[in-house]
Design a protein around this motif. Structure first.
Motif, short mmCIF file in Angstrom:
data_model
loop_
_atom_site.label_atom_id
_atom_site.label_comp_id
_atom_site.label_asym_id
_atom_site.label_seq_id
_atom_site.Cartn_x
_atom_site.Cartn_y
_atom_site.Cartn_z
N ARG A 177 3.09 10.44 -17.72
CA ARG A 177 4.40 10.08 -17.17
C ARG A 177 4.43 8.58 -16.91
O ARG A 177 3.39 7.96 -16.67
N ALA A 178 5.63 8.04 -16.90
CA ALA A 178 5.79 6.60 -16.67
C ALA A 178 5.39 6.26 -15.24
O ALA A 178 5.53 7.08 -14.32
N ALA A 179 4.92 5.04 -15.06
CA ALA A 179 4.61 4.49 -13.73
C ALA A 179 3.67 5.40 -12.95
O ALA A 179 3.79 5.55 -11.74
N THR A 180 2.76 6.02 -13.67
CA THR A 180 1.85 6.98 -13.06
C THR A 180 0.41 6.59 -13.38
O THR A 180 0.12 6.15 -14.49
N GLY A 181 -0.45 6.73 -12.39
CA GLY A 181 -1.86 6.46 -12.64
C GLY A 181 -2.73 7.49 -11.95
O GLY A 181 -2.37 8.02 -10.89
N PHE A 182 -3.88 7.79 -12.58
CA PHE A 182 -4.86 8.69 -11.98
C PHE A 182 -6.22 8.02 -12.05
O PHE A 182 -6.46 7.14 -12.89
N ALA A 183 -7.12 8.46 -11.18
CA ALA A 183 -8.50 7.95 -11.24
C ALA A 183 -9.44 9.01 -10.72
O ALA A 183 -9.05 9.86 -9.90
N TYR A 184 -10.68 8.99 -11.21
CA TYR A 184 -11.72 9.88 -10.70
C TYR A 184 -12.93 9.06 -10.31
O TYR A 184 -13.41 8.22 -11.07
N ARG A 239 4.73 2.47 0.50
CA ARG A 239 4.60 1.35 -0.41
C ARG A 239 3.12 0.97 -0.49
O ARG A 239 2.49 0.81 0.56
N PRO A 240 2.56 0.83 -1.65
CA PRO A 240 1.16 0.42 -1.72
C PRO A 240 0.97 -0.97 -1.14
O PRO A 240 1.66 -1.90 -1.54
N ALA A 241 0.08 -1.08 -0.16
CA ALA A 241 -0.22 -2.39 0.43
C ALA A 241 -1.35 -3.03 -0.37
O ALA A 241 -1.73 -2.54 -1.42
N ASP A 242 -1.88 -4.15 0.14
CA ASP A 242 -2.97 -4.83 -0.57
C ASP A 242 -4.11 -3.86 -0.81
O ASP A 242 -4.73 -3.83 -1.85
N GLU A 243 -4.42 -3.08 0.20
CA GLU A 243 -5.53 -2.14 0.10
C GLU A 243 -5.03 -0.74 -0.26
O GLU A 243 -5.67 0.25 0.05
N ALA A 244 -3.87 -0.71 -0.88
CA ALA A 244 -3.22 0.56 -1.21
C ALA A 244 -2.98 1.38 0.06
O ALA A 244 -2.12 1.03 0.87
N PHE A 245 -3.77 2.39 0.31
CA PHE A 245 -3.49 3.30 1.43
C PHE A 245 -4.75 3.46 2.25
O PHE A 245 -5.51 4.42 2.05
N PRO A 246 -5.00 2.52 3.18
CA PRO A 246 -6.31 2.46 3.84
C PRO A 246 -6.70 3.74 4.57
O PRO A 246 -7.88 4.06 4.66
N ALA A 247 -5.74 4.49 5.10
CA ALA A 247 -6.11 5.66 5.90
C ALA A 247 -5.87 6.98 5.17
O ALA A 247 -6.01 8.05 5.74
N ALA A 248 -5.55 6.90 3.87
CA ALA A 248 -5.15 8.12 3.16
C ALA A 248 -6.27 9.14 3.05
O ALA A 248 -6.02 10.33 2.89
N ARG A 278 -9.61 6.57 -0.75
CA ARG A 278 -8.97 5.24 -0.66
C ARG A 278 -9.18 4.48 -1.98
O ARG A 278 -8.24 3.93 -2.55
N ARG A 279 -10.42 4.48 -2.46
CA ARG A 279 -10.70 3.71 -3.68
C ARG A 279 -10.02 4.32 -4.91
O ARG A 279 -9.55 3.60 -5.79
N ALA A 280 -10.01 5.65 -4.97
CA ALA A 280 -9.38 6.30 -6.14
C ALA A 280 -7.88 6.01 -6.14
O ALA A 280 -7.29 5.76 -7.19
N LEU A 281 -7.26 5.99 -4.94
CA LEU A 281 -5.83 5.67 -4.87
C LEU A 281 -5.58 4.22 -5.27
O LEU A 281 -4.58 3.90 -5.91
N GLU A 282 -6.51 3.34 -4.89
CA GLU A 282 -6.37 1.93 -5.30
C GLU A 282 -6.36 1.81 -6.81
O GLU A 282 -5.52 1.13 -7.40
#
Lengths: 304, 185
Positions: A177-184, A239-248, A278-282
């Motif tokens: 999908r557009a504007a979509t990212g995944f990570a493992y 909204r993703p911040a510099d560190e994306a989502f620090p407490a996610a 946190r890192r995977a979301l980044e």
């Protein structure tokens, strides 16, 4: 150390496989790559009277991709096939990350993705990403066919909903999908070879710079892959911040139910869930942004 | 329960009667007497039993011999094309002193040959990853790493093999790198 005695069948068509499953059912084990089954047999953990090998059935290892239907992995698609396929590298990088985290070069050349799923190890590296990516599995038996979301395949450690006469025929992953990212991301004590102590798949879709949808799935910290729905839903609108989502990662770290074992203590696993989420979301965010359409995303484009 | 199967190993065809529960490793070693392929852990972790199946590295301890039918198996005995013409990987293992007790060597060499067949110019990291499924119980990883680096250079024709031999600095840039001590990244 030699294996238990069994009768071996090497059917050459899917119909023959299904007929053998119907005939031998609970006494039989299906052998795909064999890398889990042979180890279990040599340790005496399983002693099937019948082994049904799938290697001679043509077409079961096919890996297909098209932008409309997505990715289809046959039950004999090897981990290395996923790792080497250009469409996976281009459209499903998180799947390649999970494949790379699986065992060794030699095992990846033998083991199948479907086998990794059907063995239902809580730490199976390929399950979290496929679940996060919305994969479904087709189960085939002489009685017919049914399709399930992958997360519903697992019942517990080593246990699936597969009936004795059912074969996991293929895995389907929805199109990118557009504007979509995944990570493992995964952690293990001794890098590549060791079983993962924690595995985290995360993904998100951005629209107008905010999270439209997110997925977080954890491996090795619960009896089955753990879908952290509440934590993912809580990201919506952020909204993703510099560190994306620090407490996610804090909530999933609390909600999962890891065991402590030789690979890691339960407490360590929880702490690492928080970090890896946190890192995977980044990384997922970076991929979603790199998709190029994030900043100008049209809502119509981000819903499937 | 025995069935007669035909195995293609190192270009030769063997007809053997095997029960289905015999692994490829057992049949190679005990029936075909190709004992270059070792057995280590029996769990697919150590890589001592590595062979090539249709050119891909696999652990022969986890494969049933009956499932190798119809495929081309290459063991360390088949790596050299002739008695006096070692495979470049083998020649460089000798030149680099990459062999200690020798137990891991056949598997290491096949993993190295597989890596270079698919990636003739691996980075240092790719060499280590490529060998990460093979354990050396002598922990002689650095020399093994250097041998693969030299074999890669030789296969590319970058360095005349004899000019490199005996020059400890020729092994590549990893000489003083403490992280280079293990083939496992």
């Amino acid at each position: 150390m030699s294996l238990c005695k069994f009768a071996y069948h090497g059917p050459e068509t899917l119909d023959e496989v299904l007929a053998l499953l119907a005939e031998h059912g609970p006494a039989a084990r299906v052998m795909a790559g064999g890398t889990d089954l042979v180890v279990k047999m040599s340790r005496g953990q399983v002693a099937p009277a019948v082994v049904i090998g799938l290697k001679r059935v043509p077409g079961l290892g096919d890996l297909r991709f098209d932008p409309v239907h997505g990715l289809e992995l046959g039950c004999m698609t090897r981990v290395s096939d996923v790792l080497e396929h250009p469409a996976v590298a281009a459209h499903y990088p998180a799947l390649a990350e999970a494949a790379q985290a699986t065992a060794t070069v030699q095992i990846r050349n033998m083991a199948t993705i479907a086998g990794n799923l059907c063995n239902a190890s809580p730490c199976a590296d390929n399950a979290p990403t496929l679940i996060a990516r919305g994969a479904s599995v087709e189960l085939r038996s002489p009685r017919g066919s049914r399709t399930l979301p992958l997360a519903e395949l697992f019942r517990g450690p080593g246990q699936t909903v597969l009936a004795p006469d059912e074969l996991l025929l293929c895995i389907t992953v929805p199109p990118p999908r557009a504007a979509t990212g995944f990570a493992y991301l995964s952690l293990s004590q001794r890098s590549a070879v060791d079983v993962s102590a924690v595995g985290v798949a995360a993904g998100l879709t951005l629209a107008d710079g905010r999270v439209a949808e997110a997925r977080i799935v954890l491996g090795a910290v619960a009896p089955t892959p753990f879908v952290a729905t509440a934590a993912a839903d809580a990201l919506r609108g952020q909204r993703p911040a510099d560190e994306a989502f620090p407490a996610a990662g804090d909530a999933p770290a609390e909600a999962c139910s890891p065991l402590g074992d030789v690979r890691a203590s339960a407490g360590y696993r929880r702490k690492m869930v928080a970090v890896l989420v946190r890192r995977a979301l980044e990384r997922a965010t970076a991929r979603a942004l790199a998709d190029g359409r994030a900043r100008t995303a049209r809502p119509a484009e981000v819903t499937p | 329960m025995k069935q007669t199967i035909r195995l293609r190993v190192n270009g030769d065809t063997y007809e053997v009667a095997v029960p289905p529960w015999r692994t490829l490793n057992e049949v190679l070693r005990e029936d075909l007497r190709l004992t270059g392929t070792k057995r280590g852990c029996g769990d697919g972790d150590c890589g001592a039993c590595t062979v090539l199946l249709d050119g891909r590295s696999v652990t022969s301890c986890l494969m049933l011999a009956v499932e190798a039918v119809g495929h081309e198996v290459t063991t360390v005995e088949g790596l050299a094309t002739a008695r006096d013409a070692l495979h470049p990987v083998q020649a460089e293992f000798i030149a680099a002193g990459a062999i200690q007790c020798g137990y891991c060597t056949p598997g290491m060499e096949l993993s190295a040959a597989y890596l270079l067949s698919r990636n003739p110019s691996p980075t240092d990291d790719e060499i280590r990853r490529g060998l990460s499924g093979n354990l050396c119980r002598c922990t002689g990883y650095q020399k093994i790493f250097e041998a693969v680096r030299r074999a890669s250079d030789r296969l590319k024709g970058a360095a005349p093999p004899d000019a490199a031999a005996g020059d400890p600095a020729a092994g590549g840039p990893a000489g003083g790198d403490p992280s280079g001590g293990g083939a496992r990244p």
